[in-house]
Design an enzyme around this catalytic site. Structure first.
Site, PDB file in Angstrom:
ATOM      1  N   ALA A  59       0.854  -1.185   0.000  1.00 17.54           N
ATOM      2  CA  ALA A  59       0.000   0.000   0.000  1.00 17.54           C
ATOM      3  C   ALA A  59       0.884   1.227   0.000  1.00 17.54           C
ATOM      4  CB  ALA A  59      -0.916   0.014   1.219  1.00 17.54           C
ATOM      5  N   VAL A  61       0.502   3.846   1.716  1.00 18.17           N
ATOM      6  CA  VAL A  61       0.639   4.384   3.066  1.00 18.17           C
ATOM      7  C   VAL A  61       1.627   3.593   3.917  1.00 18.17           C
ATOM      8  CG1 VAL A  61      -1.195   3.060   4.196  1.00 18.17           C
ATOM      9  CG2 VAL A  61      -0.742   5.410   4.914  1.00 18.17           C
ATOM     10  N   TYR A  62       2.008   2.395   3.494  1.00 13.55           N
ATOM     11  CA  TYR A  62       2.979   1.615   4.267  1.00 13.55           C
ATOM     12  C   TYR A  62       4.340   2.312   4.234  1.00 13.55           C
ATOM     13  CZ  TYR A  62      -0.328  -2.372   4.107  1.00 13.55           C
ATOM     14  OH  TYR A  62      -1.421  -3.194   4.225  1.00 13.55           O
ATOM     15  N   SER A  63       4.717   2.851   5.392  1.00 13.72           N
ATOM     16  CA  SER A  63       6.000   3.559   5.535  1.00 13.72           C
ATOM     17  C   SER A  63       6.152   4.653   4.475  1.00 13.72           C
ATOM     18  CB  SER A  63       7.179   2.584   5.485  1.00 13.72           C
ATOM     19  OG  SER A  63       7.082   1.630   6.518  1.00 13.72           O
ATOM     20  N   SER A  64       5.035   5.355   4.209  1.00 13.36           N
ATOM     21  CA  SER A  64       5.027   6.508   3.300  1.00 13.36           C
ATOM     22  C   SER A  64       5.621   6.181   1.935  1.00 13.36           C
ATOM     23  CB  SER A  64       5.780   7.689   3.939  1.00 13.36           C
ATOM     24  OG  SER A  64       5.185   8.067   5.170  1.00 13.36           O
TER      25      SER A  64
END
Length: 345
Positions: A59, A61-64
């Protein structure tokens, strides 16, 4: 490896897929999940591909975005052997258009994901959450453009309610836009809420479940036992508040049953917990995670064998909870049950 159709689509996916949330981990949540770099990720992906695990889920959003970057680097030269699933629409910044499913946001998010992943198409794009502020016509027409442009192959959702999915499918059907074929859901022996509403919807409308956190947010690893403190190094020490809650008595009742069944079949507690999910209706793929090679190989051991019907029944009974209205009459009262037969695989 067993392969299943992704919902009512022609795409086949492995019954076990790999979650890349541990890749490039930063911050209090994702850093606790894992900090796998590209070199380590390449080795894990190599093991997955050798075992027939060809679907990799991430995704933005995973660790930006770092998870997508590491996954893309690790798949370099092997892109054609893999299916990439990613998610978008959760906040990626503080700007007014840095979250949601607007046309502006979705097109930019897909372009950014393609760049980070080092690819020119995404096999499965899922909306990470429902956006109540953006008209469904705008969302679905944008997904239609992305599919027609070849940037996205299939679309799905995650963390939607039943009415939200059903309304979106009706809009898609009305306009001839792509239907959602995947629903990425939380489902485990200590979290069976998926069965109440979303599973019947998936069976009726052709959405295949991609199961996230199949070990109940790390509670079904075999390391958590009745009367014992959390083990050192457990990610629950730092992340329990982020995940789905579970009552202690429910957890330990399930763990006791898992330990008993695991002893009978000569497998580990997490292997039995994962295998139980493979027997459930509408499940297309179970997303497993691993911070190292040992964890990955252990999780891969969840398939290639079977549980006896009485062992499945033992796990079903231990994990059963009273469902809320309006679902409990269909479980308890004969008249309701007669006109609503249970879903079968």
């Amino acid at each position: 490896m067993d392969y299943r159709f992704l919902g009512r689509s022609g795409l086949k996916v492995p019954v076990l897929s790999f979650g890349a949330g541990t890749f490039g981990g930063t911050g209090p949540l994702f850093g606790a999940w894992g900090t796998t770099d590209a070199l380590e990720a390449r080795r894990l992906i190599e093991i997955c591909l050798e075992a027939g695990v060809t679907l990799f889920d991430t995704a933005d959003v995973y660790s930006s975005g770092a998870s997508e970057e590491v996954l893309g680097a690790a798949l370099k030269g092997r892109r054609d052997s893999a299916l990439i699933s990613t998610k978008t629409n959760l906040p990626m910044g503080d700007g007014p258009n840095d979250a949601g499913s607007s046309r502006f946001r979705l097109i930019r998010a897909v372009e950014d994901a393609l760049r980070r992943l080092g690819t020119d198409y995404i096999d499965l794009l899922q909306l990470h959450a429902f956006d109540a502020a953006t008209p469904m016509e705008e969302v679905l027409s944008t997904l239609d453009v992305l599919v027609r442009d070849g940037k996205v192959r299939y679309v799905g959702v995650s963390n939607f309610s039943g009415w939200q999915i059903m309304k979106a499918l009706a809009v898609a059907d009305r306009h001839g836009w792509p239907r959602y074929v995947a629903n990425q859901v939380y489902y485990s022996l200590i979290g069976r809420d998926y069965e109440w509403d979303l599973m019947p919807l998936g069976a009726d409308q052709g959405l295949g479940a991609l199961v996230w956190s199949p070990l109940g947010w790390g509670r079904l690893t075999g390391k958590i036992r009745r009367g014992a403190p959390l083990p050192e190094g457990s990610r629950l020490q730092d992340t329990a508040s982020y995940g789905p809650p579970v009552e202690d008595e429910n957890l330990f009742r399930v763990v006791d049953a898992l330990e008993a069944v695991a002893a009978e079949v000569g497998k580990t507690v997490p292997q039995v917990a994962l295998h139980w999910l493979t027997t459930r209706p509408t499940v297309s793929s179970i997303i497993i995670g691993a911070r190292n090679e040992e964890q990955l190989r252990q999780n891969l051991g969840a398939i290639g064998w079977t549980l006896a019907p009485e062992q499945i029944a033992k796990l079903d009974e231990a994990s059963a909870v009273t469902v809320p209205y309006p679902y409990f009459p269909y479980r308890r009262q004969e008249g309701f049950a007669r006109i609503n037969p249970p879903i079968t695989g």
